[in-house]
Every structure is written in structure tokens, then in C-alpha cells.
Design a protein around this motif. Structure first.
Motif, PDB file in Angstrom:
ATOM      1  N   LYS A  57       5.226   0.777 -11.360  1.00  9.38           N
ATOM      2  CA  LYS A  57       5.347   1.608 -10.160  1.00  9.38           C
ATOM      3  C   LYS A  57       5.410   3.066 -10.603  1.00  9.38           C
ATOM      4  O   LYS A  57       6.139   3.418 -11.536  1.00  9.38           O
ATOM      5  CB  LYS A  57       6.615   1.242  -9.396  1.00  9.38           C
ATOM      6  CG  LYS A  57       6.844   2.103  -8.175  1.00  9.38           C
ATOM      7  CD  LYS A  57       8.131   1.741  -7.470  1.00  9.38           C
ATOM      8  CE  LYS A  57       8.394   2.688  -6.319  1.00  9.38           C
ATOM      9  NZ  LYS A  57       9.672   2.431  -5.683  1.00  9.38           N
ATOM     10  N   ILE A  96      -4.194   9.145  -3.764  1.00 10.60           N
ATOM     11  CA  ILE A  96      -3.450   9.115  -5.027  1.00 10.60           C
ATOM     12  C   ILE A  96      -3.904  10.324  -5.838  1.00 10.60           C
ATOM     13  O   ILE A  96      -4.973  10.309  -6.451  1.00 10.60           O
ATOM     14  CB  ILE A  96      -3.698   7.798  -5.812  1.00 10.60           C
ATOM     15  CG1 ILE A  96      -3.303   6.585  -4.978  1.00 10.60           C
ATOM     16  CG2 ILE A  96      -2.930   7.834  -7.137  1.00 10.60           C
ATOM     17  CD1 ILE A  96      -3.655   5.247  -5.634  1.00 10.60           C
ATOM     18  N   GLU A 145      -7.921   6.797  -1.578  1.00 13.97           N
ATOM     19  CA  GLU A 145      -6.674   6.091  -1.873  1.00 13.97           C
ATOM     20  C   GLU A 145      -5.429   6.950  -1.673  1.00 13.97           C
ATOM     21  O   GLU A 145      -4.316   6.440  -1.717  1.00 13.97           O
ATOM     22  CB  GLU A 145      -6.694   5.570  -3.316  1.00 13.97           C
ATOM     23  CG  GLU A 145      -7.800   4.576  -3.602  1.00 13.97           C
ATOM     24  CD  GLU A 145      -7.641   3.268  -2.854  1.00 13.97           C
ATOM     25  OE1 GLU A 145      -6.495   2.856  -2.575  1.00 13.97           O
ATOM     26  OE2 GLU A 145      -8.668   2.646  -2.531  1.00 13.97           O
ATOM     27  N   CYS A 159      -4.786   4.162 -11.482  1.00 10.96           N
ATOM     28  CA  CYS A 159      -3.733   4.091 -10.463  1.00 10.96           C
ATOM     29  C   CYS A 159      -4.297   3.372  -9.248  1.00 10.96           C
ATOM     30  O   CYS A 159      -5.495   3.432  -8.979  1.00 10.96           O
ATOM     31  CB  CYS A 159      -3.295   5.493 -10.061  1.00 10.96           C
ATOM     32  SG  CYS A 159      -2.741   6.517 -11.440  1.00 10.96           S
ATOM     33  N   LYS A 219       0.802  -1.228   0.000  1.00 12.20           N
ATOM     34  CA  LYS A 219       0.000   0.000   0.000  1.00 12.20           C
ATOM     35  C   LYS A 219       0.830   1.273   0.000  1.00 12.20           C
ATOM     36  O   LYS A 219       0.333   2.347  -0.315  1.00 12.20           O
ATOM     37  CB  LYS A 219      -0.964  -0.001   1.179  1.00 12.20           C
ATOM     38  CG  LYS A 219      -0.278   0.085   2.529  1.00 12.20           C
ATOM     39  CD  LYS A 219      -1.274   0.019   3.659  1.00 12.20           C
ATOM     40  CE  LYS A 219      -0.537   0.113   4.992  1.00 12.20           C
ATOM     41  NZ  LYS A 219      -1.450   0.032   6.103  1.00 12.20           N
ATOM     42  N   SER A 220       2.108   1.182   0.332  1.00 12.38           N
ATOM     43  CA  SER A 220       2.936   2.382   0.346  1.00 12.38           C
ATOM     44  C   SER A 220       3.462   2.746  -1.038  1.00 12.38           C
ATOM     45  O   SER A 220       4.016   3.819  -1.224  1.00 12.38           O
ATOM     46  CB  SER A 220       4.112   2.214   1.316  1.00 12.38           C
ATOM     47  OG  SER A 220       5.041   1.290   0.811  1.00 12.38           O
ATOM     48  N   THR A 221       3.277   1.853  -2.002  1.00 11.41           N
ATOM     49  CA  THR A 221       3.759   2.098  -3.353  1.00 11.41           C
ATOM     50  C   THR A 221       2.581   2.286  -4.297  1.00 11.41           C
ATOM     51  O   THR A 221       1.750   1.396  -4.435  1.00 11.41           O
ATOM     52  CB  THR A 221       4.612   0.902  -3.849  1.00 11.41           C
ATOM     53  OG1 THR A 221       5.674   0.683  -2.926  1.00 11.41           O
ATOM     54  CG2 THR A 221       5.180   1.168  -5.229  1.00 11.41           C
ATOM     55  N   VAL A 222       2.520   3.446  -4.939  1.00  6.99           N
ATOM     56  CA  VAL A 222       1.457   3.696  -5.903  1.00  6.99           C
ATOM     57  C   VAL A 222       1.874   3.084  -7.228  1.00  6.99           C
ATOM     58  O   VAL A 222       3.003   3.259  -7.686  1.00  6.99           O
ATOM     59  CB  VAL A 222       1.169   5.205  -6.049  1.00  6.99           C
ATOM     60  CG1 VAL A 222       0.118   5.454  -7.120  1.00  6.99           C
ATOM     61  CG2 VAL A 222       0.730   5.798  -4.713  1.00  6.99           C
ATOM     62  N   LYS A 223       0.959   2.345  -7.821  1.00  4.78           N
ATOM     63  CA  LYS A 223       1.190   1.716  -9.117  1.00  4.78           C
ATOM     64  C   LYS A 223       0.165   2.224 -10.114  1.00  4.78           C
ATOM     65  O   LYS A 223      -0.804   2.879  -9.738  1.00  4.78           O
ATOM     66  CB  LYS A 223       1.047   0.187  -9.010  1.00  4.78           C
ATOM     67  CG  LYS A 223       2.229  -0.556  -8.423  1.00  4.78           C
ATOM     68  CD  LYS A 223       2.332  -0.534  -6.939  1.00  4.78           C
ATOM     69  CE  LYS A 223       1.190  -1.147  -6.177  1.00  4.78           C
ATOM     70  NZ  LYS A 223       1.338  -1.031  -4.718  1.00  4.78           N
ATOM     71  N   ARG A 261      -3.094   1.293  -5.164  1.00  3.78           N
ATOM     72  CA  ARG A 261      -2.114   0.915  -4.142  1.00  3.78           C
ATOM     73  C   ARG A 261      -2.027  -0.606  -4.025  1.00  3.78           C
ATOM     74  O   ARG A 261      -0.967  -1.144  -3.792  1.00  3.78           O
ATOM     75  CB  ARG A 261      -2.478   1.522  -2.794  1.00  3.78           C
ATOM     76  CG  ARG A 261      -2.267   3.032  -2.793  1.00  3.78           C
ATOM     77  CD  ARG A 261      -2.418   3.611  -1.404  1.00  3.78           C
ATOM     78  NE  ARG A 261      -2.174   5.044  -1.448  1.00  3.78           N
ATOM     79  CZ  ARG A 261      -0.971   5.596  -1.376  1.00  3.78           C
ATOM     80  NH1 ARG A 261       0.095   4.841  -1.250  1.00  3.78           N
ATOM     81  NH2 ARG A 261      -0.831   6.898  -1.439  1.00  3.78           N
ATOM     82  N   ARG A 262      -3.153  -1.286  -4.168  1.00  6.29           N
ATOM     83  CA  ARG A 262      -3.194  -2.752  -4.150  1.00  6.29           C
ATOM     84  C   ARG A 262      -3.801  -3.203  -5.457  1.00  6.29           C
ATOM     85  O   ARG A 262      -4.791  -2.643  -5.922  1.00  6.29           O
ATOM     86  CB  ARG A 262      -4.020  -3.251  -2.978  1.00  6.29           C
ATOM     87  CG  ARG A 262      -3.350  -2.981  -1.655  1.00  6.29           C
ATOM     88  CD  ARG A 262      -3.951  -3.846  -0.568  1.00  6.29           C
ATOM     89  NE  ARG A 262      -3.074  -3.828   0.585  1.00  6.29           N
ATOM     90  CZ  ARG A 262      -3.492  -3.651   1.813  1.00  6.29           C
ATOM     91  NH1 ARG A 262      -4.776  -3.499   2.064  1.00  6.29           N
ATOM     92  NH2 ARG A 262      -2.637  -3.642   2.804  1.00  6.29           N
ATOM     93  N   VAL A 271       1.545   4.087   5.982  1.00  5.69           N
ATOM     94  CA  VAL A 271       1.812   5.015   4.903  1.00  5.69           C
ATOM     95  C   VAL A 271       1.657   6.419   5.456  1.00  5.69           C
ATOM     96  O   VAL A 271       0.699   6.720   6.166  1.00  5.69           O
ATOM     97  CB  VAL A 271       0.815   4.810   3.738  1.00  5.69           C
ATOM     98  CG1 VAL A 271       1.036   5.840   2.648  1.00  5.69           C
ATOM     99  CG2 VAL A 271       0.943   3.412   3.179  1.00  5.69           C
TER     100      VAL A 271
END
Length: 167
Positions: free
Chosen positions: A104, A133, A131, A85, A69-73, A87-88, A165
Motif C-alpha cells: 500500500k 495516480i 488512474e 502503481c 480502488k480507493s487505495t493506491v498500491k 488501484r486494482r 474515490v
């Protein structure tokens, strides 16, 4: 001002009275951008100045990263457009398939100045607020072109304290 909730609106305020056509933001939680990534990024903007928005992206290397969840994809279409976009991972596709189109998001974002001002004036959607984002504002606009600038170098974010996060 001190009422900004994200870097996009902060940058829009900062460039409102600056004579420029494009703006490149380095997000505060992604300060490890490499010089060659910045060079590729700005070259891409110069080659296609009519695009509204760009984001540097890098490979997702393992399944654990898809659910971190700390990485936005983001999901990237065949033509390079960023279509959503997350997180999961919302995908049920096999991992090998997901890794072909999910990337990523690195903290390098570019805008045509007019697009930045337009995006910053929009109200955040429930998805953006839920989210955390800010790129979802671009996706939700529907009328803006939003493209990935691909890098093979994936650098860590610094937006995590313990298991939480930081937003």
C-alpha cells in the motif's frame, strides 16, 4: 497558483526558490503519518541521497484491499524499487505471492529537489490521468530511481466518500 491538479506540482512550485536538496511531501489524503514513520523515511533519504524519489509503503493485508480502488498500491522489486502503481491488482498470481511484493502506498513522498522539479514539469501520461495516480509520472519517466521505504504500520486513507474515490 490555483491550477494544480496534484500535490507534486503544488510542492514543486512552493520549493522552486527555496535552497534545499530534498523535499518531503505529506499528501492531504494521508494525514495520519506517525512520527516513527517520518523518522525512518528521513533517515532513508539521508542514507541514500542520490535516489530520485521515495514513497512510504505498508503491507497489503487481505485480498479485498488489492482490489479497493480507493487505495493506491505498488509492486516493489526485490531491491526495493517501485516498478508500477495501481488501484486494482493487475496480477493473476496466487494471493500469497502478491502479498510478498505488493504494498500500500502511504502518503509520504520524498524527492531530490531537482527530481521533483523535473517530474512536475512532465506532462501526465494517459495512465496517470486514467488512474489518478500521480506516482505514475515517476514510473513512466523511466530514468528516475523510485524506491519504497517500508513500514509495517498501515494507516487508513481519508479519500473516500461513500463508495466513491475523491480525486
Amino acid at each position: 497558483r490555483d491550477d494544480h491538479k496534484n500535490g507534486t506540482t503544488r510542492a514543486a512550485e512552493a520549493v522552486t526558490n527555496i535552497d534545499c536538496t530534498h523535499v518531503v511531501l505529506i499528501q492531504g489524503d494521508e494525514p495520519l503519518i506517525l512520527p516513527d514513520q517520518l523518522s525512518t523515511f528521513t533517515s532513508t533519504i539521508s542514507a541514500k541521497p542520490e535516489v530520485d524519489c521515495w514513497n512510504l509503503t505498508s503491507p497489503v493485508s487481505e485480498s479485498l484491499e488489492l482490489d479497493d480502488k480507493s487505495t493506491v498500491k505498488c509492486a516493489v522489486a526485490e531491491d526495493g524499487r517501485i516498478v508500477y502503481c495501481f488501484r486494482r491488482s493487475p496480477s493473476h498470481a496466487p494471493l500469497a505471492n502478491q502479498l510478498t511484493y505488493m504494498r500500500k502506498i502511504q502518503g509520504l513522498v520524498g524527492f531530490r529537489k531537482a527530481s521533483l522539479l523535473s517530474v512536475s514539469a512532465m506532462s501526465p501520461s494517459i495512465i496517470e490521468n486514467s488512474e489518478f495516480i500521480e506516482q505514475m509520472r515517476i514510473v513512466n519517466a523511466g530514468s528516475l530511481s523510485f524506491y519504497s521505504v517500508s513500514s509495517q504500520t498501515s494507516l487508513p486513507s481519508i479519500n473516500v466518500v461513500g463508495d466513491d474515490v475523491v480525486v
